[in-house]
Design a protein around this motif. Structure first.
Motif, short mmCIF file in Angstrom:
data_model
loop_
_atom_site.label_atom_id
_atom_site.label_comp_id
_atom_site.label_asym_id
_atom_site.label_seq_id
_atom_site.Cartn_x
_atom_site.Cartn_y
_atom_site.Cartn_z
N HIS A 90 0.84 -1.20 0.00
CA HIS A 90 0.00 0.00 0.00
C HIS A 90 0.87 1.25 0.00
O HIS A 90 1.89 1.30 0.68
CB HIS A 90 -0.92 0.02 1.23
CG HIS A 90 -1.92 -1.07 1.22
ND1 HIS A 90 -1.66 -2.32 1.73
CD2 HIS A 90 -3.18 -1.12 0.75
CE1 HIS A 90 -2.72 -3.08 1.58
NE2 HIS A 90 -3.66 -2.38 0.98
N VAL A 91 0.42 2.24 -0.75
CA VAL A 91 1.05 3.56 -0.78
C VAL A 91 0.10 4.54 -0.13
O VAL A 91 -1.10 4.54 -0.42
CB VAL A 91 1.35 4.00 -2.23
CG1 VAL A 91 1.92 5.40 -2.27
CG2 VAL A 91 2.26 3.01 -2.93
N VAL A 92 0.64 5.38 0.76
CA VAL A 92 -0.17 6.40 1.44
C VAL A 92 0.22 7.77 0.90
O VAL A 92 1.40 8.08 0.79
CB VAL A 92 0.08 6.38 2.97
CG1 VAL A 92 -0.68 7.50 3.65
CG2 VAL A 92 -0.31 5.04 3.54
N ILE A 93 -0.79 8.56 0.56
CA ILE A 93 -0.59 9.93 0.08
C ILE A 93 -1.31 10.86 1.03
O ILE A 93 -2.51 10.69 1.29
CB ILE A 93 -1.14 10.10 -1.35
CG1 ILE A 93 -0.44 9.14 -2.31
CG2 ILE A 93 -1.01 11.55 -1.81
CD1 ILE A 93 -1.12 9.02 -3.65
N ASP A 94 -0.59 11.84 1.57
CA ASP A 94 -1.19 12.86 2.44
C ASP A 94 -1.19 14.20 1.72
O ASP A 94 -0.16 14.62 1.18
CB ASP A 94 -0.40 12.98 3.75
CG ASP A 94 -0.49 11.72 4.59
OD1 ASP A 94 -1.61 11.23 4.78
OD2 ASP A 94 0.56 11.23 5.03
N ASP A 107 -1.05 21.13 -0.91
CA ASP A 107 0.28 20.57 -1.11
C ASP A 107 0.23 19.07 -0.89
O ASP A 107 -0.44 18.60 0.04
CB ASP A 107 1.29 21.14 -0.11
CG ASP A 107 1.65 22.59 -0.38
OD1 ASP A 107 1.74 22.97 -1.57
OD2 ASP A 107 1.84 23.34 0.60
N VAL A 108 0.95 18.33 -1.73
CA VAL A 108 1.16 16.91 -1.48
C VAL A 108 2.32 16.85 -0.49
O VAL A 108 3.44 17.22 -0.83
CB VAL A 108 1.50 16.15 -2.78
CG1 VAL A 108 1.80 14.68 -2.48
CG2 VAL A 108 0.38 16.29 -3.79
N PRO A 143 -11.45 26.13 7.08
CA PRO A 143 -12.61 26.21 7.95
C PRO A 143 -12.87 24.93 8.75
O PRO A 143 -13.30 25.00 9.90
CB PRO A 143 -13.78 26.50 7.01
CG PRO A 143 -13.23 26.66 5.65
CD PRO A 143 -11.77 26.35 5.68
N GLN A 144 -12.60 23.77 8.17
CA GLN A 144 -12.81 22.52 8.91
C GLN A 144 -11.83 22.43 10.08
O GLN A 144 -12.20 22.05 11.18
CB GLN A 144 -12.65 21.32 7.99
CG GLN A 144 -13.79 21.21 6.98
CD GLN A 144 -13.56 20.10 5.99
OE1 GLN A 144 -12.50 20.02 5.37
NE2 GLN A 144 -14.55 19.25 5.83
N LYS A 176 -6.29 15.44 3.65
CA LYS A 176 -6.85 14.24 3.05
C LYS A 176 -5.77 13.16 3.03
O LYS A 176 -4.59 13.46 2.86
CB LYS A 176 -7.30 14.50 1.61
CG LYS A 176 -8.35 15.57 1.48
CD LYS A 176 -8.82 15.72 0.05
CE LYS A 176 -7.82 16.47 -0.79
NZ LYS A 176 -8.32 16.82 -2.13
N ARG A 177 -6.19 11.92 3.15
CA ARG A 177 -5.28 10.78 3.07
C ARG A 177 -5.84 9.79 2.07
O ARG A 177 -7.03 9.44 2.13
CB ARG A 177 -5.13 10.12 4.43
CG ARG A 177 -4.21 8.93 4.42
CD ARG A 177 -4.09 8.32 5.80
NE ARG A 177 -3.10 7.27 5.77
CZ ARG A 177 -2.86 6.45 6.77
NH1 ARG A 177 -3.52 6.60 7.90
NH2 ARG A 177 -1.96 5.52 6.67
#
Length: 86
Positions: free
Chosen positions: A3-7, A74-75, A17-18, A41-42
Motif C-alpha cells: 500500500h502507498v499512502v498519500i497525504d 500541497d502533497v 474552515p474545517q 486528506k489521506r
C-alpha cells in the motif's frame, strides 16, 4: 499486497474552515493543548506485490495531477504503508 499512502494538506496560506471548527470544538471537550488544527486528506493505494520506486513515482504523479488541487493544496507525503499501519 503493498500500500502507498498519500497525504494532502491545505497550503498554509489557505483558510481551513474545517480545521478551525475542530480547533474550536476541542476546548469544549476539555482538550486545550493544541494551538492550531489543519485538516487534510489521506489516500491509500493498493498494489499487487511489494511497493517499488516506480509505484511511488506513479502515486506522486497521481497525487499532483488528480488527488490534490495545486492551487490550494500541497502533497506533503507519498510513502509506503508499513505492515504496522504507519
Amino acid at each position: 499486497m503493498g500500500h502507498v499512502v498519500i497525504d494532502v494538506m491545505p497550503k498554509t496560506e489557505i483558510l481551513d474552515p474545517q480545521g478551525q471548527a475542530i480547533a474550536g470544538a476541542l476546548p469544549r471537550l476539555g482538550i486545550d493543548q493544541f494551538a492550531d488544527v489543519r485538516q487534510g486528506k489521506r489516500f491509500v493505494l493498493a498494489v499487487d506485490g511489494d511497493v517499488t520506486q516506480e509505484h511511488l513515482a506513479q502515486a506522486r504523479a497521481a497525487a499532483e495531477k488528480m488527488l490534490s488541487n495545486p492551487v490550494i493544496e500541497d502533497v506533503v507525503s507519498v510513502r509506503v504503508l508499513e505492515a504496522d499501519g504507519r
